[in-house]
Every structure is written in C-alpha cells, then in structure tokens.
Motif scaffolding. Structure first.
Motif, PDB file in Angstrom:
ATOM      1  N   VAL A  68       0.832  -1.203   0.000  1.00  0.00           N
ATOM      2  CA  VAL A  68       0.000   0.000   0.000  1.00  0.00           C
ATOM      3  C   VAL A  68       0.870   1.257   0.000  1.00  0.00           C
ATOM      4  CG1 VAL A  68      -1.741   1.315   1.264  1.00  0.00           C
ATOM      5  CG2 VAL A  68      -1.907  -1.185   1.165  1.00  0.00           C
ATOM      6  N   ASP A  69       0.680   2.098  -1.001  1.00  0.00           N
ATOM      7  CA  ASP A  69       1.271   3.438  -1.015  1.00  0.00           C
ATOM      8  C   ASP A  69       0.376   4.318  -0.150  1.00  0.00           C
ATOM      9  OD1 ASP A  69       1.640   6.134  -1.527  1.00  0.00           O
ATOM     10  OD2 ASP A  69       1.182   5.986  -3.672  1.00  0.00           O
ATOM     11  N   ALA A  70       0.889   4.678   1.038  1.00  0.00           N
ATOM     12  CA  ALA A  70       0.120   5.526   1.953  1.00  0.00           C
ATOM     13  C   ALA A  70       0.755   6.910   2.047  1.00  0.00           C
ATOM     14  CB  ALA A  70       0.030   4.867   3.321  1.00  0.00           C
ATOM     15  N   ILE A  71       1.440   7.317   0.956  1.00  0.00           N
ATOM     16  CA  ILE A  71       2.207   8.571   0.974  1.00  0.00           C
ATOM     17  C   ILE A  71       1.327   9.741   1.401  1.00  0.00           C
ATOM     18  CG2 ILE A  71       3.476  10.227  -0.475  1.00  0.00           C
ATOM     19  CD1 ILE A  71       4.575   7.818  -2.060  1.00  0.00           C
ATOM     20  N   SER A  72       0.141   9.851   0.801  1.00  0.00           N
ATOM     21  CA  SER A  72      -0.716  10.997   1.140  1.00  0.00           C
ATOM     22  C   SER A  72      -1.809  10.610   2.136  1.00  0.00           C
ATOM     23  CB  SER A  72      -1.345  11.572  -0.136  1.00  0.00           C
ATOM     24  OG  SER A  72      -2.213  10.612  -0.705  1.00  0.00           O
ATOM     25  N   SER A  73      -1.666   9.468   2.760  1.00  0.00           N
ATOM     26  CA  SER A  73      -2.713   8.971   3.655  1.00  0.00           C
ATOM     27  C   SER A  73      -2.279   8.907   5.113  1.00  0.00           C
ATOM     28  CB  SER A  73      -3.141   7.572   3.200  1.00  0.00           C
ATOM     29  OG  SER A  73      -4.075   7.010   4.081  1.00  0.00           O
ATOM     30  N   LEU A  74      -1.020   8.573   5.348  1.00  0.00           N
ATOM     31  CA  LEU A  74      -0.553   8.370   6.719  1.00  0.00           C
ATOM     32  C   LEU A  74      -0.769   9.633   7.554  1.00  0.00           C
ATOM     33  CD1 LEU A  74       0.467   5.531   6.981  1.00  0.00           C
ATOM     34  CD2 LEU A  74       2.762   6.401   7.321  1.00  0.00           C
ATOM     35  N   CYS A  75      -1.229   9.469   8.753  1.00  0.00           N
ATOM     36  CA  CYS A  75      -1.596  10.530   9.705  1.00  0.00           C
ATOM     37  C   CYS A  75      -3.005  11.082   9.433  1.00  0.00           C
ATOM     38  CB  CYS A  75      -0.610  11.701   9.738  1.00  0.00           C
ATOM     39  SG  CYS A  75       1.062  11.230  10.164  1.00  0.00           S
ATOM     40  N   ALA A  76      -3.561  10.806   8.241  1.00  0.00           N
ATOM     41  CA  ALA A  76      -4.920  11.281   7.938  1.00  0.00           C
ATOM     42  C   ALA A  76      -5.933  10.152   8.087  1.00  0.00           C
ATOM     43  CB  ALA A  76      -4.982  11.852   6.520  1.00  0.00           C
ATOM     44  N   HIS A  77      -5.545   8.962   7.661  1.00  0.00           N
ATOM     45  CA  HIS A  77      -6.425   7.784   7.739  1.00  0.00           C
ATOM     46  C   HIS A  77      -5.715   6.700   8.540  1.00  0.00           C
ATOM     47  CE1 HIS A  77      -7.400   9.446   3.499  1.00  0.00           C
ATOM     48  NE2 HIS A  77      -8.266   9.964   4.360  1.00  0.00           N
ATOM     49  N   PRO A  78      -6.457   5.908   9.301  1.00  0.00           N
ATOM     50  CA  PRO A  78      -5.824   4.899  10.151  1.00  0.00           C
ATOM     51  C   PRO A  78      -4.988   3.903   9.353  1.00  0.00           C
ATOM     52  CG  PRO A  78      -8.166   5.113  10.684  1.00  0.00           C
ATOM     53  CD  PRO A  78      -7.932   5.900   9.434  1.00  0.00           C
ATOM     54  N   MET A  79      -3.827   3.579   9.867  1.00  0.00           N
ATOM     55  CA  MET A  79      -3.009   2.519   9.279  1.00  0.00           C
ATOM     56  C   MET A  79      -2.528   1.631  10.410  1.00  0.00           C
ATOM     57  SD  MET A  79      -1.625   0.823   6.895  1.00  0.00           S
ATOM     58  CE  MET A  79      -2.078   1.786   5.454  1.00  0.00           C
ATOM     59  N   LYS A  80      -2.925   0.400  10.344  1.00  0.00           N
ATOM     60  CA  LYS A  80      -2.450  -0.604  11.303  1.00  0.00           C
ATOM     61  C   LYS A  80      -2.052  -1.792  10.461  1.00  0.00           C
ATOM     62  CE  LYS A  80      -5.464   1.018  15.053  1.00  0.00           C
ATOM     63  NZ  LYS A  80      -4.380   1.656  15.825  1.00  0.00           N
ATOM     64  N   MET A  81      -0.881  -1.685   9.830  1.00  0.00           N
ATOM     65  CA  MET A  81      -0.555  -2.645   8.776  1.00  0.00           C
ATOM     66  C   MET A  81      -0.521  -4.083   9.269  1.00  0.00           C
ATOM     67  SD  MET A  81       3.372  -1.644   7.710  1.00  0.00           S
ATOM     68  CE  MET A  81       3.799  -3.227   6.956  1.00  0.00           C
ATOM     69  N   GLU A  82      -0.028  -4.293  10.480  1.00  0.00           N
ATOM     70  CA  GLU A  82       0.044  -5.663  10.984  1.00  0.00           C
ATOM     71  C   GLU A  82      -1.372  -6.221  11.174  1.00  0.00           C
ATOM     72  OE1 GLU A  82       2.803  -7.156  10.981  1.00  0.00           O
ATOM     73  OE2 GLU A  82       1.975  -9.044  11.738  1.00  0.00           O
ATOM     74  N   LYS A  83      -2.198  -5.428  11.830  1.00  0.00           N
ATOM     75  CA  LYS A  83      -3.561  -5.875  12.115  1.00  0.00           C
ATOM     76  C   LYS A  83      -4.386  -6.022  10.824  1.00  0.00           C
ATOM     77  CE  LYS A  83      -7.477  -4.354  14.958  1.00  0.00           C
ATOM     78  NZ  LYS A  83      -8.153  -3.245  14.266  1.00  0.00           N
ATOM     79  N   MET A  84      -4.134  -5.133   9.868  1.00  0.00           N
ATOM     80  CA  MET A  84      -4.907  -5.163   8.615  1.00  0.00           C
ATOM     81  C   MET A  84      -4.386  -6.212   7.634  1.00  0.00           C
ATOM     82  SD  MET A  84      -5.362  -1.037   7.905  1.00  0.00           S
ATOM     83  CE  MET A  84      -6.250   0.053   9.047  1.00  0.00           C
ATOM     84  N   GLY A  85      -3.253  -6.833   7.962  1.00  0.00           N
ATOM     85  CA  GLY A  85      -2.705  -7.851   7.060  1.00  0.00           C
ATOM     86  C   GLY A  85      -1.982  -7.271   5.857  1.00  0.00           C
ATOM     87  N   ILE A  86      -1.498  -6.031   5.996  1.00  0.00           N
ATOM     88  CA  ILE A  86      -0.765  -5.387   4.892  1.00  0.00           C
ATOM     89  C   ILE A  86       0.726  -5.690   5.050  1.00  0.00           C
ATOM     90  CG2 ILE A  86      -0.183  -3.140   3.883  1.00  0.00           C
ATOM     91  CD1 ILE A  86      -2.997  -2.195   4.804  1.00  0.00           C
ATOM     92  N   ASP A  87       1.396  -5.983   3.928  1.00  0.00           N
ATOM     93  CA  ASP A  87       2.791  -6.430   3.996  1.00  0.00           C
ATOM     94  C   ASP A  87       3.809  -5.332   3.777  1.00  0.00           C
ATOM     95  OD1 ASP A  87       2.522  -9.341   4.340  1.00  0.00           O
ATOM     96  OD2 ASP A  87       1.321  -9.127   2.513  1.00  0.00           O
ATOM     97  N   CYS A  88       3.392  -4.264   3.173  1.00  0.00           N
ATOM     98  CA  CYS A  88       4.354  -3.193   2.904  1.00  0.00           C
ATOM     99  C   CYS A  88       3.589  -1.879   2.791  1.00  0.00           C
ATOM    100  CB  CYS A  88       5.117  -3.482   1.611  1.00  0.00           C
ATOM    101  SG  CYS A  88       6.235  -2.152   1.135  1.00  0.00           S
ATOM    102  N   VAL A  89       4.058  -0.874   3.521  1.00  0.00           N
ATOM    103  CA  VAL A  89       3.469   0.468   3.438  1.00  0.00           C
ATOM    104  C   VAL A  89       4.594   1.451   3.135  1.00  0.00           C
ATOM    105  CG1 VAL A  89       2.394   2.335   4.763  1.00  0.00           C
ATOM    106  CG2 VAL A  89       1.503   0.004   4.948  1.00  0.00           C
ATOM    107  N   VAL A  90       4.373   2.317   2.142  1.00  0.00           N
ATOM    108  CA  VAL A  90       5.356   3.364   1.853  1.00  0.00           C
ATOM    109  C   VAL A  90       4.743   4.733   2.144  1.00  0.00           C
ATOM    110  CG1 VAL A  90       6.500   1.967   0.087  1.00  0.00           C
ATOM    111  CG2 VAL A  90       4.781   3.624  -0.609  1.00  0.00           C
ATOM    112  N   ALA A  91       5.598   5.671   2.548  1.00  0.00           N
ATOM    113  CA  ALA A  91       5.134   7.022   2.876  1.00  0.00           C
ATOM    114  C   ALA A  91       6.229   8.036   2.550  1.00  0.00           C
ATOM    115  CB  ALA A  91       4.733   7.096   4.346  1.00  0.00           C
TER     116      ALA A  91
END
Lengths: 381, 381
Positions: B170-193
């Motif tokens: 998941v590219d969360a470049i413009s999302s982090l701090c604005a929308h919840p991100m809990k990558m471990e809990k959500m089952g996401i393997d890679c987040v970039v910001a």
C-alpha cells in the motif's frame, strides 16, 4: 572532562561541511510548492549554476538522493548487464563502484591501490587492455576514505586517446569545488556529486552531469527512479520527475549564489591554499601524512603515530573541543585522522581546526611545541 | 490585480503541507555528523516513533529519496522479473505502480477505475484470480490525484483470506496521519510514505515498512541504493546505509515529537473532522465534490462547474489570496480543484482555506452567499 564554556560543536569531517547562515536560513520559507513556476525557475537556475562547476556543456541534473544514488544512476544509465568495465578502487568509495558494477551484472576488472596510494593512467590503460570491448571506467576524483586525490585529468586524457569509445565516469562527490573539474575539456563523460561536500549544505541532493557523448549512449536496462532521460526532459524546464526536496533546493540555490559571488576560481585557489597550509601544520606538529603523495585539498589525512590512540584522539577532539574530525573506516579504524577543509571554510576556520588538534595532542601527551602547527599554517597562508 | 498587504503565500496543496516553526527551526543546528552516536540515536528514535503510525511490528526504514523512491524500493525488493502482480490503478499514482511494475519486468494485471472512483475488494480478487500465482497486489491508500480514499483495509482483508501468500503493498504517501493505518492488524505487507504529507515537513525522505512475512520473502533481483536488507541491518542501530539527509531527519524528529504529543488518535480524528467540514463547505457554496463517494480526509476535490475556469480559479487563489491550491493533472487539468487539509492543519487554517476559496469564487462571478462555506464548516466542526 567537562568542556569549557562557549565551545560549540563544529564539523571538520569530510561531509557534511559547515553551513553558512544564509544557506540554512534560505529553507525557512516553507510556502513554496514544487509544482509552481516559482519553483521551476529556482530549480533550473540551480542546474544552470552547477554547469560551470562541472565544466559540462550539458545541464547537470539534481536527484533526490544521497551521492550513492547518483553513482547508481551513472551505473544503471550507462551500463547494461554483461558490459565490461574497469573500476579504479583506491579505497572505500572505489569499492562502492566495484560493488555497484557487480550488483548490476557488469563484468568488472578492478585496479586495487594500496590504502593511501593513487592509481595512475598506466594501470588504467593496462586494465582496459585486458577487456575485449570496455564499456566504461569508473573512478573517484578524491578518495575520501584516505585523503588521496586521483590524477583523474591525466587518467581521463590517456584513456580517451587509447580507448575513444570507453565512457569515463568520475565520482567527484568530495572533490567538486575543491579540485578543478572541466569535464568537457578533460574528456570525462559523467561526473557525480553530492550536496553536503563542496556545496556547504546538508546531504540529500545528488548531482549528475553527462557528456553529449554519454547522452547518446544511454544503455538499455530496467530503471525507474534513476531514469536520467526522463529527468533530463523535465529538468530542462525546471521540473524534476519526482517530488524535489524543496528545502534542500532552497539551501542549494543560496549556496550556489555564494560560490558564484566568490568566483569558482577563487574557491578552488582557496582550497589549494588551505590544503598546503594544513599539510604544513601536520609536519610542524611532528606528525606524518597518511597518503604517499597525491594529497587532497579537500581533506588532510594524518597517520596516527605509534604511541597515540587514534580513536581516543578523535573522541577527545569532539568531547573537549567540540571539533568533529573523522577517523578511519573499516581496516583504517584508529590508524588515521581525517581533517576536512572542504566547502565554506575560511582561513580562521582552518586555524581553529588546527588549534583544536594541537590542544588535543598536547592533552594526550604528544610532544611538540604548542602553536607550531598554527604558526606553520599561518606562514603557509 | 495587486495583492492586499500582509497576505503571505500558504500551502493548501496535497504536499508539501504547512511546516510548524518548531519543525523548520530544528534543522538550524548544522553541527551534527551523520556518523556519530548523537545522530544514530536521533535516527533510531525517528524509526521507533514511525512504528505506531504505520502500525507495524517491525521497524519502518527511512530512505534518502522522495516517495517514488520508496515505491521503487517496494517493487525491487518484493518482486522479481516475471512475477505476476495486480495493480489497482485509480489515478496518477496508481499508474505509477503500473509503470514501475512494467519497468521491472513484472507480468501486470491492471484494475483501472474511472477518475473519482475507487476499486473494491471484489475487483481486486477477480484480477488476482486471472493469475496463476500472484506474487503481490499494489494499491494506494489515498489516490492524491482525485481525492479518493481506497477501501484498503477491506481489500487487504479480503485478499489476505483468498490469497494467503499474496503480498499486499500500500502506497500511503498521502494517507498516513490522515487515515488509520495498522498494517500488521490489517494484514498489509508493505506500506510506503513520504515526509512532505502528513508529517508537516519538506520532501526528501521516504519511509517504508515491511511485515515480518514480507521480510522473509525478499525477492532475488539486482539492487543497490534501495537494498532494504542492507538498510534494515544498519537502521536497527540508527545507521543508514548511505549518507542520511541530516537536516530533514532533524525536521522529522521534531514533527514526530509534535504528532506524539498530540496523540495519533487525536491527529486522525482531526483529519476526519476537517474532511467532513471541508465537504460541508463545498456543498454550502453550491459546488459538487469530484469523487463519487470514498472521500479522502487528506484532501477535498471539487468538481469545477461549467461556467467556471478551473485554471483561472487556481491562479486567482494564489495571486490574489496567496492560497496555493492544486489543480488537476493530465486529463483532469482545469476540471478539478484540490484543497488539502493534511498534516499540521488547525481548524483556523482550514477556515482560511475555505475563506480564500469563497473570496476567489465571488471575484470570478460564482453566485452563492458569501460566508456560507465557512459557516457550514464551522457548524460541522
């Protein structure tokens, strides 16, 4: 030991280098949008002001990366897997070219110089002759890990005449602004540099310039972030392909203004004077230089003598006198002390560094006449 | 038209975002050496403070690059040439995943959403089912070019259960701090910001976090500058592989301190409030939102109505009121206006942006009751 009042930390390491107030304050205006005409003009002006520093007849490009990113850009845009290349490895940064070339599948012939020595044009040509069709030769202008300045102009001219089609790539990260670079005149095809060395600002920007010949000879290979053709098309209009580090470009713009105000020739001459003065100081303190000739004017490398603990000296300089010198890396740890005089360094800064070294040597029991180093440097200046 | 006195430029574009004074001033101490214990501690502290923002159980890494560099790092570390991957392309940044995957030789199945719409988990699963052995799926958390927030949590959970071995990036470049991100809990393997969005500082740093599963599944491929295993080994001790942009890390450290002082949940809740208030204001001014649902809380995208010139509106906002909004890119040029409320934005900043938009609409002849947008936003807050 408690530090005396009013001593602040100061950098005498080979990057980052001291940052003038005007340069750091330039980033305090945070209202600039990178997709605006204001920013495009600022960015393009920086590229144009880099041009005479590279001595290129094409526009140098600015990348959002540290210097190694520009080295990677050179490798992935100028070579393809299986290409035969020569790497002149005179230390840790030569080794980086070697690792990069191998990581990207080149067939690498390495000329390894002993630490503190520089390869010559004969060795470069001999290595190239071992290859059937050498694509490129990679080297440093200044090997930061040992304080050796390579004879890159001589190597470039010899290689150019013996192997007219071989691309000549020079990492001038710690050399630009300290040693002359006229890549077009010297026959160099690619020069890479970084923001935190001769440019008196923080790390985070890398620069790369290609000769017209190199631009016509871009390799076929997978690449994206470091795709130089894409960058060139945009940057000719001030538009980087990816979001540009705005604050760092503001710093750069001011630094380039200062360099051009002083004049590039005056900046180069000052580095030569400071290099000579630093070397005179080292001798006057009864110490020896680590390099066997080919002295860099960007930094002076002292061989730590028997009876002195190099790591203790470096720690003492920092803790007691706030003077951040660099030690040796890897197998040179504890054996050398690196004293940089690169970038926006005045003669007073230089003397302060020498004085800090003298005080520290005295504190650690090295026997010499206190003031001899500073005196020798002042006479040399 | 001449600008009134005392109006300074302010950013309402989706990155860079406003920079608090404390954050910008943090970089004025330029005596820090990146190869020193002081810097290692600062750097590692930043990585640790990023961890709860990513919701990862591993350490997020900091790269000297813009956000696209972290996207490239995800691609070259998690895929090999020939791998089958799905890309959810809902706009310009989804297209970037597509171009990256193709540049690096992946076999790409693309789900293209019309501009202003978001793909759903059904489409993601249908695309994955077309592949024999899908290696990874790439998407945005927030498609900055249209102002659409993708249902990334739902997509991740559905894909995880249907394709247990597929890496979710998941590219969360413009999302982090604005929308919840809990990558471990959500089952996401890679987040970039990236640094210039929710983190209230300049561009030039990129962040990337990998799940434990992803770390065990690093691909074989040529890479060097973006070699994440090398970075991880060093950054666990605060040591980046390549020279770190010191001034930007100082900015980041201060920004992270401010975020943690406020509390991440409070920051997220504020973005949700501001998103709702901005949307209420748009409706009250008689305008329409561009996205068909799935509204982003990082930016609000207005559909420029017939009878209004989008480019003229954007220019007027800037020239007359110093308000730097963003327009549409490529085929959306002139058709949308993007109003960001991402990062260190107070309710007063938000109202100022709405007021600037009201004044500009009025100047350009749009008929509505002046003050209605601000009033609606205030009631929503």
């Amino acid at each position: 030991m408690k530090r005396e009042p009013f001593i602040n930390n100061r950098l005498f390491c080979p990057g980052p280098t001291p940052v003038p107030d005007r340069v750091k304050h330039a980033a305090l205006d945070t209202s600039l949008y990178h997709r605006s005409d204001d920013f495009y003009a600022l960015f393009l002006d920086c590229c144009n002001k880099l041009k005479p520093i590279f001595g290129s007849d094409t526009l140098p490009l600015i990348l959002a990366a540290s210097g190694t990113g520009a080295m990677e850009a050179a490798m992935v845009n100028l070579t393809a897997a299986g290409d035969e290349v020569v790497v002149l490895n005179a230390g840790k940064f030569g080794e980086r070219w070697e690792k990069l070339a191998k990581a990207y599948g080149c067939n690498v012939e390495v000329v390894r110089s002993p630490a503190g020595e520089a390869p010559g044009s004969d060795e470069a040509v001999a290595a190239l002759k071992k290859l059937k069709s050498p694509r490129a030769i990679f080297m440093q202008a200044n090997e930061t890990s040992t304080g050796v300045r390579l004879p890159y102009e001589d190597i470039a001219q010899t290689v150019r005449s013996a192997f007219p089609h071989c691309l000549i790539v020079v990492d001038a990260i710690s050399s630009l602004c300290a040693h002359p670079m006229k890549m077009e005149k010297m026959g160099i095809d690619c020069v890479v540099a970084g923001s935190q060395k001769g440019f008196g600002m923080a790390p985070g920007l890398a620069f790369i310039a290609l000769s017209s010949r190199a631009w016509k000879s871009i390799s076929k290979r997978e690449r994206f972030y470091f795709d130089l053709e894409r960058e060139r098309k945009g940057q000719e209009k001030g538009r980087s392909a990816w979001t540009s580090p705005i604050s760092l470009v503001q710093n750069l713009s001011e630094a380039l203004l200062l360099i051009h105000e002083a004049g590039i020739d005056a900046v180069l001459a000052q580095h030569a004077r400071h290099g000579a003065a630093a070397r005179a100081a080292v001798h006057a303190m009864g110490l020896k230089l680590f390099p066997k000739g080919h002295y860099s004017d960007a930094l002076t490398t002292v061989a730590v003598p028997q009876g002195l603990d190099g790591q203790a000296l470096q720690n003492h300089l920092k803790s007691r006198y706030g003077a951040v010198f660099a030690g040796g890396q890897d197998e040179l740890k504890g054996k050398i002390l690196r004293f940089a005089h690169l970038g926006f360094v005045s003669r007073f800064d230089l003397l302060d560094g020498i004085a800090a070294l003298e005080f520290s040597l005295k504190d650690l029991g090295w026997r010499f006449e206190t003031g001899s180093g500073v005196g020798a440097a002042m006479r040399s200046l």
